[in-house]
Design a protein around this motif. Sequence first.
Motif, PDB file in Angstrom:
ATOM      1  N   SER A 112       0.833  -1.196   0.000  1.00 12.10           N
ATOM      2  CA  SER A 112       0.000   0.000   0.000  1.00 12.10           C
ATOM      3  C   SER A 112       0.869   1.248   0.000  1.00 12.10           C
ATOM      4  N   ALA A 168     -13.757  -6.060  -5.388  1.00 11.86           N
ATOM      5  CA  ALA A 168     -12.914  -5.416  -4.383  1.00 11.86           C
ATOM      6  C   ALA A 168     -13.702  -4.254  -3.791  1.00 11.86           C
ATOM      7  N   LYS A 169     -13.362  -3.883  -2.566  1.00 15.24           N
ATOM      8  CA  LYS A 169     -14.045  -2.765  -1.923  1.00 15.24           C
ATOM      9  C   LYS A 169     -13.454  -1.450  -2.409  1.00 15.24           C
ATOM     10  N   SER A 178     -18.881  -2.748  -2.770  1.00 14.88           N
ATOM     11  CA  SER A 178     -18.213  -3.828  -3.489  1.00 14.88           C
ATOM     12  C   SER A 178     -18.279  -3.515  -4.981  1.00 14.88           C
ATOM     13  N   LYS A 345      -7.056 -10.355  -6.105  1.00 13.59           N
ATOM     14  CA  LYS A 345      -7.545 -10.453  -4.731  1.00 13.59           C
ATOM     15  C   LYS A 345      -6.385 -10.371  -3.741  1.00 13.59           C
ATOM     16  N   SER A 348      -5.095  -6.800  -3.611  1.00  9.69           N
ATOM     17  CA  SER A 348      -6.074  -5.812  -3.142  1.00  9.69           C
ATOM     18  C   SER A 348      -6.339  -5.948  -1.646  1.00  9.69           C
ATOM     19  N   ARG A 349      -6.036  -7.108  -1.059  1.00  8.42           N
ATOM     20  CA  ARG A 349      -6.230  -7.258   0.394  1.00  8.42           C
ATOM     21  C   ARG A 349      -5.352  -6.296   1.176  1.00  8.42           C
ATOM     22  N   GLN A 352      -7.169  -3.008   1.104  1.00 11.93           N
ATOM     23  CA  GLN A 352      -8.439  -3.171   1.827  1.00 11.93           C
ATOM     24  C   GLN A 352      -9.556  -2.362   1.173  1.00 11.93           C
ATOM     25  N   VAL A 353      -9.492  -1.036   1.207  1.00 14.14           N
ATOM     26  CA  VAL A 353     -10.516  -0.203   0.580  1.00 14.14           C
ATOM     27  C   VAL A 353      -9.826   0.789  -0.350  1.00 14.14           C
TER      28      VAL A 353
END
Length: 434
Positions: A112, A168-169, A178, A345, A348-349, A352-353
Amino acid sequence: MESVTVDAAVAAAEMPRFDDGCVNMQELARLLIEQVVNEVMDTVAAAAAEDAGTSRNGYRDRTLNTCVGTLELRIPKLRAGSFFPGDVMGRHSRTDRAMLAAVVEMYRSGVSTRKVSGVAEALGAGELGKDQASRICERLDREVEDMNGRLFGPDVHFPYPWLDATYAKCRREGHVASTAVVTAIACDENGNRYVVGFDVVDTESYESWLPFLRGLRDRGVPGVLLVVSDAHGGLTKAIAEVSRGAAWQRCAVRLMRDCCAVAKSKSKGKRVARLLSPVFKAKDALVVRAAYHKAAEMADTFCPAAAEILDEAEADALAYLDFPPSHWKRLRANNVQERTNREIKRRSRVVQVFPSPESLIRLAGAIMADADDTWQQSRCFSQEKVGESWALVEKRGEDGWDTSLPTEVELTVASRFADSILAAAEVEMEREAA
């Protein structure tokens, strides 16, 4: 000789070292680069002043973040005119290209922007704020736009596209929702895979898929023979409208998951999966069809809902059988999309947002660009195998579809093979249960 030895000893004593006495190679490299760059700028500025008929007028200090640390540069000033080392740094940038590449690669790898500052500091580049890291990551936008907007010539054909979406959020219109990342991967007539399109949409609906697929068609993705995807209602409706004349293959893996999901217990779900797994691995079309029917009949005895799904999905689940057997492994499931979605995924974790749809496009696009580059090193099919599809299409165009029914002997043999593979699956399941 003695003077050289003394100078070497003095230089060794002045080398930057760690607390344990070992030479700090990174700091030594930083000092040497800083000294060389400053001397080169002095020489170039002196020549520029002489050519302009003016003189030097001191220095202005400037820092530059690099992979070996922060350089303290002294940029010469002229009494008339100006001098700036544009080949060393940008006028409004305090980060060199190597560090820019490192930050971009960190972002691509799922780090990030808030964590990039700490990583850059560990590399010796000093503080790198999250806002600056975000501006650096915007350099990815051009690469992503070029890949997502490229046009394919009329001579390029894509017989097999795979379509899918992952979620993804993302913050949209003041709230977190979402958000779907829709992607299209296709194999061309030479057997190479390409990312032919991706986008971020509100939901995976017909209204979202239709303009996406029309955009692919307008950019030159013709010659589609078989589209592989899951059974999402909006997607299948859009495929039928845009890719008329093309067959549609329902992903066998997703079909198995749908059947397992309707089972009333975990054990029954596993039993359904055991029955269906060998069906799609059979290497003869008659055996596959016979095994599919028998699996549906067996599933009906303990999970009628799964059997109903299988009955309704038969034509679409077995569409790949109308194509060359050497292609079946790639066509019966959407595995190429599954792997790409897992990578999106995974990365993107960390975020998070996502703060905006643009940032989500940037990350997903960077991942897809990496995959696109990797795929160019190996082919999905050999060129000869892809040629089998075109030859089959041409033959059907001349002779029509083969509507002859299999003989009784062929059906009997296929039925026996189907019985054997399903019996083996039942034995294996009972062995695991025991």
